[in-house]
Design an enzyme around this catalytic site. Structure first.
Site, PDB file in Angstrom:
ATOM      1  N   LYS A   1      44.335  28.234 -11.717  1.00 23.04           N
ATOM      2  CA  LYS A   1      45.339  27.800 -12.708  1.00 23.04           C
ATOM      3  C   LYS A   1      45.656  28.920 -13.700  1.00 23.04           C
ATOM      4  O   LYS A   1      44.803  29.776 -13.981  1.00 23.04           O
ATOM      5  CB  LYS A   1      44.869  26.539 -13.440  1.00 23.04           C
ATOM      6  CG  LYS A   1      43.848  26.791 -14.520  1.00 23.04           C
ATOM      7  CD  LYS A   1      43.778  25.655 -15.538  1.00 23.04           C
ATOM      8  CE  LYS A   1      42.780  26.031 -16.619  1.00 23.04           C
ATOM      9  NZ  LYS A   1      42.679  25.179 -17.757  1.00 23.04           N
TER      10      LYS A   1
ATOM     11  N   LYS B   1      33.220  27.032 -17.855  1.00 23.13           N
ATOM     12  CA  LYS B   1      33.091  27.691 -19.164  1.00 23.13           C
ATOM     13  C   LYS B   1      31.675  28.193 -19.396  1.00 23.13           C
ATOM     14  O   LYS B   1      31.485  29.217 -20.052  1.00 23.13           O
ATOM     15  CB  LYS B   1      33.528  26.755 -20.304  1.00 23.13           C
ATOM     16  CG  LYS B   1      35.032  26.626 -20.407  1.00 23.13           C
ATOM     17  CD  LYS B   1      35.489  26.227 -21.795  1.00 23.13           C
ATOM     18  CE  LYS B   1      37.003  26.141 -21.853  1.00 23.13           C
ATOM     19  NZ  LYS B   1      37.529  25.577 -23.087  1.00 23.13           N
TER      20      LYS B   1
ATOM     21  N   LYS C   1      44.797  30.529 -20.539  1.00 18.86           N
ATOM     22  CA  LYS C   1      44.908  31.328 -21.767  1.00 18.86           C
ATOM     23  C   LYS C   1      43.937  32.496 -21.748  1.00 18.86           C
ATOM     24  O   LYS C   1      44.190  33.545 -22.317  1.00 18.86           O
ATOM     25  CB  LYS C   1      44.492  30.482 -22.972  1.00 18.86           C
ATOM     26  CG  LYS C   1      45.408  29.385 -23.353  1.00 18.86           C
ATOM     27  CD  LYS C   1      44.754  28.590 -24.500  1.00 18.86           C
ATOM     28  CE  LYS C   1      45.359  27.211 -24.600  1.00 18.86           C
ATOM     29  NZ  LYS C   1      44.562  26.258 -25.350  1.00 18.86           N
TER      30      LYS C   1
HETATM   31  P1  TYM Z   1      44.185  22.903 -23.461  1.00 22.78           P
HETATM   32  O1  TYM Z   1      44.329  23.362 -24.858  1.00 22.78           O
HETATM   33  O2  TYM Z   1      43.340  23.711 -22.539  1.00 22.78           O
HETATM   34  O3  TYM Z   1      45.592  22.724 -22.789  1.00 22.78           O
HETATM   35  C1  TYM Z   1      46.640  21.964 -23.378  1.00 22.78           C
HETATM   36  C2  TYM Z   1      47.382  21.194 -22.304  1.00 22.78           C
HETATM   37  O4  TYM Z   1      47.937  22.117 -21.336  1.00 22.78           O
HETATM   38  C3  TYM Z   1      47.583  21.711 -20.015  1.00 22.78           C
HETATM   39  N1  TYM Z   1      47.461  22.915 -19.167  1.00 22.78           N
HETATM   40  C4  TYM Z   1      48.167  23.120 -18.053  1.00 22.78           C
HETATM   41  N2  TYM Z   1      49.096  22.390 -17.421  1.00 22.78           N
HETATM   42  C5  TYM Z   1      49.637  22.894 -16.292  1.00 22.78           C
HETATM   43  N3  TYM Z   1      49.301  24.096 -15.765  1.00 22.78           N
HETATM   44  C6  TYM Z   1      48.376  24.871 -16.361  1.00 22.78           C
HETATM   45  N4  TYM Z   1      48.058  26.052 -15.843  1.00 22.78           N
HETATM   46  C7  TYM Z   1      47.752  24.392 -17.559  1.00 22.78           C
HETATM   47  N5  TYM Z   1      46.812  24.901 -18.405  1.00 22.78           N
HETATM   48  C8  TYM Z   1      46.644  23.972 -19.376  1.00 22.78           C
HETATM   49  C9  TYM Z   1      46.257  20.998 -20.184  1.00 22.78           C
HETATM   50  O5  TYM Z   1      45.993  20.133 -19.098  1.00 22.78           O
HETATM   51  C10 TYM Z   1      46.461  20.262 -21.483  1.00 22.78           C
HETATM   52  O6  TYM Z   1      47.157  19.041 -21.254  1.00 22.78           O
HETATM   53  N6  TYM Z   1      40.774  19.232 -23.923  1.00 22.78           N
HETATM   54  C11 TYM Z   1      42.187  19.547 -24.003  1.00 22.78           C
HETATM   55  C12 TYM Z   1      42.778  19.233 -25.349  1.00 22.78           C
HETATM   56  C13 TYM Z   1      42.494  17.860 -25.824  1.00 22.78           C
HETATM   57  C14 TYM Z   1      43.159  16.667 -25.433  1.00 22.78           C
HETATM   58  C15 TYM Z   1      42.543  15.637 -26.174  1.00 22.78           C
HETATM   59  C16 TYM Z   1      44.192  16.406 -24.537  1.00 22.78           C
HETATM   60  C17 TYM Z   1      41.547  17.517 -26.741  1.00 22.78           C
HETATM   61  N7  TYM Z   1      41.581  16.196 -26.958  1.00 22.78           N
HETATM   62  C18 TYM Z   1      42.951  14.293 -26.022  1.00 22.78           C
HETATM   63  C19 TYM Z   1      44.578  15.072 -24.387  1.00 22.78           C
HETATM   64  C20 TYM Z   1      43.965  14.054 -25.110  1.00 22.78           C
HETATM   65  C21 TYM Z   1      42.389  21.030 -23.736  1.00 22.78           C
HETATM   66  O7  TYM Z   1      41.485  21.817 -23.843  1.00 22.78           O
HETATM   67  O8  TYM Z   1      43.675  21.383 -23.430  1.00 22.78           O
END
Ligand code: TYM
Length: 332
Positions: free
Chosen positions: A198, A116, A201
């Site tokens: 991966k 990032k 978004k």
């Molecule tokens: P975020 O918002 O980027 O993504 C949400 C969830 O989607 C999963 N993910 C994927 N899984 C499979 N293939 C992909 N291409 C893919 N892209 C995203 C992510 O692994 C995630 O589970 N930091 C976290 C949010 C968060 C969180 C937490 C999660 C904040 N606090 C506490 C668990 C526990 C995030 O940015 O996810």
């Protein structure tokens, strides 16, 4: 009577843009399955979103849209606690304390920080750097032991464990040590354009990502263009990352096993295969998309959900925060 031991589950997603098929298959799909048997808490983690610049009007809208999306995917506010992170101030408060138990060195090893900060070189802010500490606070506040995420978040779960263990070693058993929980086929959905990366978004290539709100024709078009290889063989092999990714997607949305998919497509070309994947994704998303639209018509109901959710979350989070304040020596 002995009560059945239930896991405490916490997870969340950022309201930074529309969610992707990767978010759904890697995370939310598991959340829905887990809520039946466990004590689940799911959050729209809006505070995390601020680590990159957001337009306030859009962010406000996306927070509500993400809440509606969770519910449209099947998160039931009667079974799970569903809330918006910034409504529970304990997240920021615990994050501060944990910041004092986290080393610069460990944070600088986070691959997501490195990625990032490359992408947003003009805004490498301290929040971006300490983001995993806020994530640790999210998890540890609820004493969660199981965290359903995609592969890309596993490093953040690891650092959460390290921080919790360090704190416990000094103050006694304050935090539950959490574990990550990955889905079998959806844990890492790859970009359709570059299947060794991966699905994200924020990909600049519009054909790389299927968004959960994509119309059927967009889904068909993107899958038709998905990068595969020149072998014309539907086989699940590491040296065929594009095909492997499409098999994973098909398997995750239909429940069909990988071997059965390979067998069914033996001797058939990629055209057929991609068309079927597209159809399956369209059918998988349709009911969710319709439900989301309907939910967004009733803002008062959504408001009631997030207010009630915040109350429940706050009560639980404050319990842990008070314990932490007491342990570190604050006057209560
Ligand atoms: P975020 O918002 O980027 O993504 C949400 C969830 O989607 C999963 N993910 C994927 N899984 C499979 N293939 C992909 N291409 C893919 N892209 C995203 C992510 O692994 C995630 O589970 N930091 C976290 C949010 C968060 C969180 C937490 C999660 C904040 N606090 C506490 C668990 C526990 C995030 O940015 O996810």
């Amino acid at each position: 009577m002995e009560e059945k031991k239930r896991n405490i589950i916490f997870s969340g997603a950022q309201p930074t843009s529309e969610l992707t098929l990767g978010n759904y298959l890697g995370a939310i799909k598991n959340w829905v399955a887990l809520q039946e048997e466990n004590d689940c808490i799911f959050s729209v983690v809006d505070m995390h979103a601020l680590t990159v610049r957001q337009d306030p009007k859009k962010l406000r809208e996306r927070i509500i849209e993400l809440l509606a999306l969770y519910m449209a995917c099947g998160i039931d506010p009667n079974k799970s606690v569903l809330f918006v992170q910034s409504h529970v101030s304990a997240h920021a408060e615990l994050a501060w304390i944990l910041n004092c138990f986290t080393y610069m060195g460990e944070l600088s090893r986070m691959t997501q920080f490195k990625d990032k900060s490359q992408k947003h070189a003009d805004n490498i802010n301290a929040g971006l750097f300490t983001y995993p500490v806020l994530m640790a606070a999210d998890i540890l506040l609820y004493q969660a032991n199981l965290i359903p995420v995609g592969v890309d978040q596993m490093q953040h779960i690891e650092i959460t464990r390290d921080i919790a263990q360090r704190f416990n070693a000094i103050y006694g058993d304050v935090f539950t040590i959490p574990e990550g929980y990955l889905s079998k086929t959806g844990a890492k959905i790859m970009s359709l354009a570059e299947p060794t990366k991966k699905m994200s978004k924020s990909d600049d290539n519009a054909n790389a990502t299927i968004f959960l709100t994509d119309e059927p024709d967009a889904i068909v078009r993107k899958l038709k263009r998905a990068v595969t290889d020149s072998e014309a063989l539907v086989a699940y092999r590491e040296d065929k990352p594009g095909v492997m990714n499409l098999i994973n997607i098909l398997s995750a949305v239909t429940g069909e096993g990988v071997e059965s998919i390979e067998a069914r497509f033996a001797g058939r070309g990629y055209g057929d295969f991609k068309a079927e994947v597209a159809q399956a994704v369209v059918e998988f998303l349709r009911p969710m998309q319709e439900k989301r639209k309907a939910l967004l018509q009733d803002r008062a109901y959504l408001e009631q959900i997030y207010r009630e959710g915040a109350e429940k979350a706050r009560a639980r989070a404050d319990r842990t925060l008070r314990k932490v304040y007491k342990k570190v020596g604050f006057v209560l």
